[in-house]
Scaffold this active site. Structure first.
Site, short mmCIF file in Angstrom:
data_model
loop_
_atom_site.label_atom_id
_atom_site.label_comp_id
_atom_site.label_asym_id
_atom_site.label_seq_id
_atom_site.Cartn_x
_atom_site.Cartn_y
_atom_site.Cartn_z
N ASP A 1 0.82 -1.21 0.00
CA ASP A 1 0.00 0.00 0.00
C ASP A 1 0.85 1.26 0.00
O ASP A 1 0.64 2.18 0.82
CB ASP A 1 -0.94 0.02 1.22
N GLU B 1 -11.47 0.85 -3.85
CA GLU B 1 -10.80 1.32 -2.63
C GLU B 1 -9.53 2.07 -3.01
O GLU B 1 -9.24 2.28 -4.18
CB GLU B 1 -10.46 0.14 -1.72
#
Length: 515
Positions: free
Chosen positions: A23, A175
């Site tokens: 991420d 997302e």
């Protein structure tokens, strides 16, 4: 590991940050780049990296390095998800989600190495929050869903919203949104398809952060799904421009190995790929193992392979599950050594003493010098070196009761697979991980090369002795599940032990399996 520049073109190897660094989010301040990653249940949380060229990264520290910033309540693969880092109005801003305690929050600092502030909590749902400021100074927070709200980031107050701005292209789990003002457009970058092999990056744009947003005509702008490329699960990206005007994307991806379905053991790693803009939309990928490098080239001194524990504090790469109580470790008790005190009787449940670092290379050798020390008032010592995914998936090289043992914990099963008497006093414990090397015939003749790698455990009390070789697939995400990768570290589950040094080295070439 970085490859030396080629002639005439400089190239870099992917991943640019190996091992469990998922991420990624990046920002540029002048000629400097700063990057953060998810840390999940580990403390300290949110590693922060610095680079001058997007290729060579050095860890400055951890954003969440105080217990009051990161309460130790996380379950495995819980905790801190998907941070975003931005620089605005002379300050660094990091927003993230603690899914185990409290939700979304912001911390700030004038310097990337900290100190960072205590959390400012924001009453917004979802995960993967992002921060962006418009020309009027309004702060916009986008988050999974995909939704956006106008917020006061200083006070943690929602001023407007939230409201949905784009539902993506129809794949699951839209997302990881990031908003960017580029030219006359607001661009919205998201991840879709789940963080497994179907992962994608999609893009939309609008005239305002409120929307409406129109999707890119060629979505997804990046995916490796349904390919045989060595890099898989490409997604959860962030964009950054360089001083010369070129654009780059950092993203997470995996490197599966072994027989179908393939196993990735290091977790999701940070990769870098160039971006072209064509007719107002980004053109990206595929993400190659080797790319021409950005124009800037600023190698950094790699970390020393050995940590002698001579510094006044632990280096920033050292992490522990859920917390690291002050009484569990010391660098002062025996100067030049890391001394660990047991806080729990087993690695199979939370609450144990463990200090480790991310495994960053598919082929590597880790060695520690363990000194159990003299028995204290008749108390025994149980300590060693563990390769862990979580409490239910770890391999341990443990010393206790005059023996060195290799213990495998795989789901509900726990077994001692090898045992060797060892003398009292200091010992060197060694773990090697090798890809493309079969298990010895006595250990897995029917298995062959099905696993992603082979782990070999050795002990050296004056002469090295290999105790066991184990299949690495059982310490992979495909078996253990979750979002993290392997962490290799020192532990004590009974009494007190000291570690004189810790070596971590990548294995290159045709080095033998045994250390």
């Amino acid at each position: 590991m970085r490859t030396e520049p080629d002639a005439p073109a400089r190239c870099y190897d992917n991943p640019v940050i190996g091992g469990f660094h998922p991420d990624p989010s990046v920002c540029r301040v002048g000629d400097d780049y700063y990057l953060v990653c998810s840390s999940f249940e580990y403390f300290p949380g949110v590693p922060i990296m610095h680079s001058r060229d997007l290729v060579h990264w050095r860890q400055l520290g951890n954003v969440l390095d105080r217990p009051e910033q990161l309460p130790p309540k996380a379950s495995s693969s819980g905790g801190v998800y998907a941070p975003t880092i931005r620089h605005h109005d002379g300050r660094f801003w990091m927003i993230t989600t603690n899914v185990s305690a409290g939700g979304n929050f912001i911390v700030t600092s004038e310097r990337p190495e900290g100190p960072w502030s205590d959390p400012v909590w924001i009453d917004l749902p979802g995960i993967d929050p992002d921060l962006a400021w418009d020309e009027d100074g309004n702060c916009w927070c986008a988050f999974s869903g995909v939704q956006v709200a106008r917020i006061d980031p200083e006070a943690g107050v929602v001023l407007e919203g939230p409201w949905p701005i784009w539902s993506g292209t129809g794949l699951q789990y839209p997302e990881a949104p990031h908003l960017y003002r580029i030219g006359e457009w607001w661009y919205l970058l998201i991840a879709e398809g789940g963080t497994e092999r179907g992962h994608t990056v999609a893009m939309a744009r609008g005239r305002s952060p409120r929307g409406p947003f129109e999707p890119a005509p060629d979505n997804p702008v990046l995916t490796h799904r349904s390919t045989n490329l060595p890099i898989q699960s490409t997604g959860h990206a962030d964009l950054v421009s360089t001083p010369d005007g070129s654009w780059w994307m950092v993203l997470l991806a995996t490197r599966p190995k072994g027989f179908t379905p393939g196993y990735h053991v290091l977790g999701r790693e940070t990769f870098l790929t160039p971006v072209e803009w064509v007719d107002g939309w980004p053109r990206v990928g595929p993400v190659e193992p080797r790319h021409p490098a950005p124009n800037a080239w600023h190698p950094v001194e790699p970390p020393a392979p050995r940590d002698d524990f001579d510094a006044p504090d632990l280096a920033p790469q050292w992490i522990s599950p859920r917390g690291r109580p002050d009484g569990s470790w010391s660098l002062d008790e025996r100067p030049g050594r890391l001394t660990l005190h047991a806080t729990g009787p087993t690695l199979d449940r939370p609450g144990h003493t463990f200090v480790g670092r991310r495994q960053q290379h598919l082929d590597c050798r880790v060695a520690v010098r363990l000194d159990p020390g003299p028995a204290r008032a008749g108390l025994s010592v149980r300590a060693g070196l563990s390769v862990r995914m979580d409490e239910a998936h770890h391999y341990d090289l443990e010393v206790a009761e005059g023996h060195a043992r290799v213990i495998a914990r795989i789901g509900p099963l726990r077994q001692c697979v090898a045992e060797q008497p060892v003398p009292d006093g200091p010992l060197t414990l060694v773990v090697t991980t090798r890809t493309g090397v079969p298990l010895p015939p006595s250990d897995g003749a029917a298995v062959g090369l099905a696993g992603p790698d082979t782990l070999t455990f050795s002990v050296d009390a004056g002469e090295p002795v290999a105790l066991a070789s184990l299949d690495g697939r059982y310490l992979s995400t495909e078996v253990a599940a979750g979002f993290t990768g392997r962490v290799i570290g020192m532990y004590v589950t009974e009494g007190t032990a000291s570690f004189d040094w810790f070596d971590y080295e990548e294995i290159t070439g045709d080095a033998p399996l045994e250390p």
